[in-house]
Design a protein around this motif. Structure first.
Motif, PDB file in Angstrom:
ATOM      1  N   GLN A  15       7.211  88.304 -70.464  1.00  0.00           N
ATOM      2  CA  GLN A  15       6.135  89.292 -70.475  1.00  0.00           C
ATOM      3  C   GLN A  15       5.937  89.908 -69.099  1.00  0.00           C
ATOM      4  O   GLN A  15       5.751  91.127 -68.966  1.00  0.00           O
ATOM      5  N   LYS A  16       5.992  89.066 -68.074  1.00  0.00           N
ATOM      6  CA  LYS A  16       5.836  89.575 -66.710  1.00  0.00           C
ATOM      7  C   LYS A  16       7.024  90.434 -66.307  1.00  0.00           C
ATOM      8  O   LYS A  16       6.862  91.455 -65.618  1.00  0.00           O
ATOM      9  N   LEU A  17       8.216  90.069 -66.731  1.00  0.00           N
ATOM     10  CA  LEU A  17       9.398  90.862 -66.438  1.00  0.00           C
ATOM     11  C   LEU A  17       9.304  92.230 -67.106  1.00  0.00           C
ATOM     12  O   LEU A  17       9.667  93.256 -66.508  1.00  0.00           O
ATOM     13  N   HIS A  18       8.809  92.264 -68.338  1.00  0.00           N
ATOM     14  CA  HIS A  18       8.622  93.529 -69.042  1.00  0.00           C
ATOM     15  C   HIS A  18       7.612  94.411 -68.309  1.00  0.00           C
ATOM     16  O   HIS A  18       7.816  95.640 -68.176  1.00  0.00           O
ATOM     17  N   TRP A  76      12.876  93.640 -76.714  1.00  0.00           N
ATOM     18  CA  TRP A  76      14.115  94.147 -76.112  1.00  0.00           C
ATOM     19  C   TRP A  76      14.667  93.175 -75.051  1.00  0.00           C
ATOM     20  O   TRP A  76      15.827  93.267 -74.679  1.00  0.00           O
ATOM     21  N   ILE A  77      13.812  92.248 -74.597  1.00  0.00           N
ATOM     22  CA  ILE A  77      14.261  91.182 -73.695  1.00  0.00           C
ATOM     23  C   ILE A  77      14.532  89.895 -74.475  1.00  0.00           C
ATOM     24  O   ILE A  77      15.535  89.198 -74.244  1.00  0.00           O
ATOM     25  N   GLN A  78      13.643  89.580 -75.400  1.00  0.00           N
ATOM     26  CA  GLN A  78      13.740  88.312 -76.114  1.00  0.00           C
ATOM     27  C   GLN A  78      14.957  88.225 -77.041  1.00  0.00           C
ATOM     28  O   GLN A  78      15.622  87.182 -77.121  1.00  0.00           O
ATOM     29  N   GLU A  99       1.952  96.258 -70.507  1.00  0.00           N
ATOM     30  CA  GLU A  99       1.785  94.884 -70.950  1.00  0.00           C
ATOM     31  C   GLU A  99       2.070  94.789 -72.448  1.00  0.00           C
ATOM     32  O   GLU A  99       1.525  95.571 -73.229  1.00  0.00           O
ATOM     33  N   ARG A 100       2.943  93.835 -72.815  1.00  0.00           N
ATOM     34  CA  ARG A 100       3.286  93.648 -74.219  1.00  0.00           C
ATOM     35  C   ARG A 100       3.435  92.160 -74.489  1.00  0.00           C
ATOM     36  O   ARG A 100       4.062  91.443 -73.715  1.00  0.00           O
ATOM     37  N   LYS A 101       2.852  91.718 -75.602  1.00  0.00           N
ATOM     38  CA  LYS A 101       2.880  90.294 -75.926  1.00  0.00           C
ATOM     39  C   LYS A 101       4.280  89.846 -76.336  1.00  0.00           C
ATOM     40  O   LYS A 101       4.701  88.726 -76.018  1.00  0.00           O
TER      41      LYS A 101
END
Length: 207
Positions: free
Chosen positions: A128-131, A144-146, A138-140
């Motif tokens: 979340q912090k990387l996003h 696209w990363i997970q 901010e996104r829960k």
């Protein structure tokens, strides 16, 4: 002049139950062709129920047996000093239901271990912090990363163990295979030290 016979014992062999153990089963023999044919079929041990599933053939026993039958031989032992004979009893085929149950148990255990590890290191918060650092939003659930991370985790495990089902990617052994090999070597060394009747009888000899 005595004829020289070179013997190299195999470290471990598998044999059926209640069969005679011949010299050719446990050792490689190097000598003249005529003598080699006689020595290869020499019985060294007869497997019985008392042996259970492990028999240790000591090199000293082999040399002593050859000298009894052929006194003029100069037997030279090369390589291992003992051979482990693994007696294979009749095996029943495993039930597909048992195989599936073991597979399911290992799958759930591995999944729980991975999830607990990610929870301990707060992987979700890190993603979340990387996003937020990359997009300013901010996104829960930054999928696209997970999603690529999850796919990469599975591919990394496959490459790490160097196997996909029965397919091997290269000839390099996986870390798991190395650990199993080291464990098997330690187990074989323990068996040789504690199941070798020749050394046990020698230790009990007061002389």
């Amino acid at each position: 002049m005595s004829e020289i016979v070179h013997l190299r014992l195999k470290r471990k062999v598998h044999m059926s139950s209640y069969h005679p153990v011949l010299l050719k089963d446990i050792a490689l023999v190097s000598c003249s062709i005529d003598l080699k044919e006689k020595l290869r079929t020499l019985p060294l041990h007869y497997i019985t129920k008392k042996d259970k599933n492990i028999v240790i053939i000591d090199g000293f026993t082999v040399i002593q047996r050859l000298n009894e039958l052929h006194p003029g031989l100069d037997v030279q032992l090369i390589g291992p000093n003992q051979c482990i004979v693994q007696v294979e009893m009749t095996k029943r085929s495993a039930s597909p239901l048992i195989i599936f149950g073991i597979w399911l148990l290992l799958f759930i255990g591995a999944a729980m271990a991975i999830m607990n590890f990610h929870y301990d290191v707060a992987m979700e918060a890190v993603q979340q912090k990387l996003h937020f650092m990359l997009t300013g939003e901010e996104r829960k659930h930054p999928y696209w990363i997970q999603i690529p991370y999850s796919i990469g985790l599975g591919l990394g495990m496959i490459l790490f163990f160097n196997h996909l089902f029965n397919k091997r990617f290269n000839e390099e052994p996986s870390p798991l295979e190395v650990e199993v090999f080291n464990y098997q070597q330690d187990l074989d060394n323990y068996i040789v030290l504690h199941e070798n009747k020749v050394e046990s009888n020698h230790d009990d000899d007061p002389r």
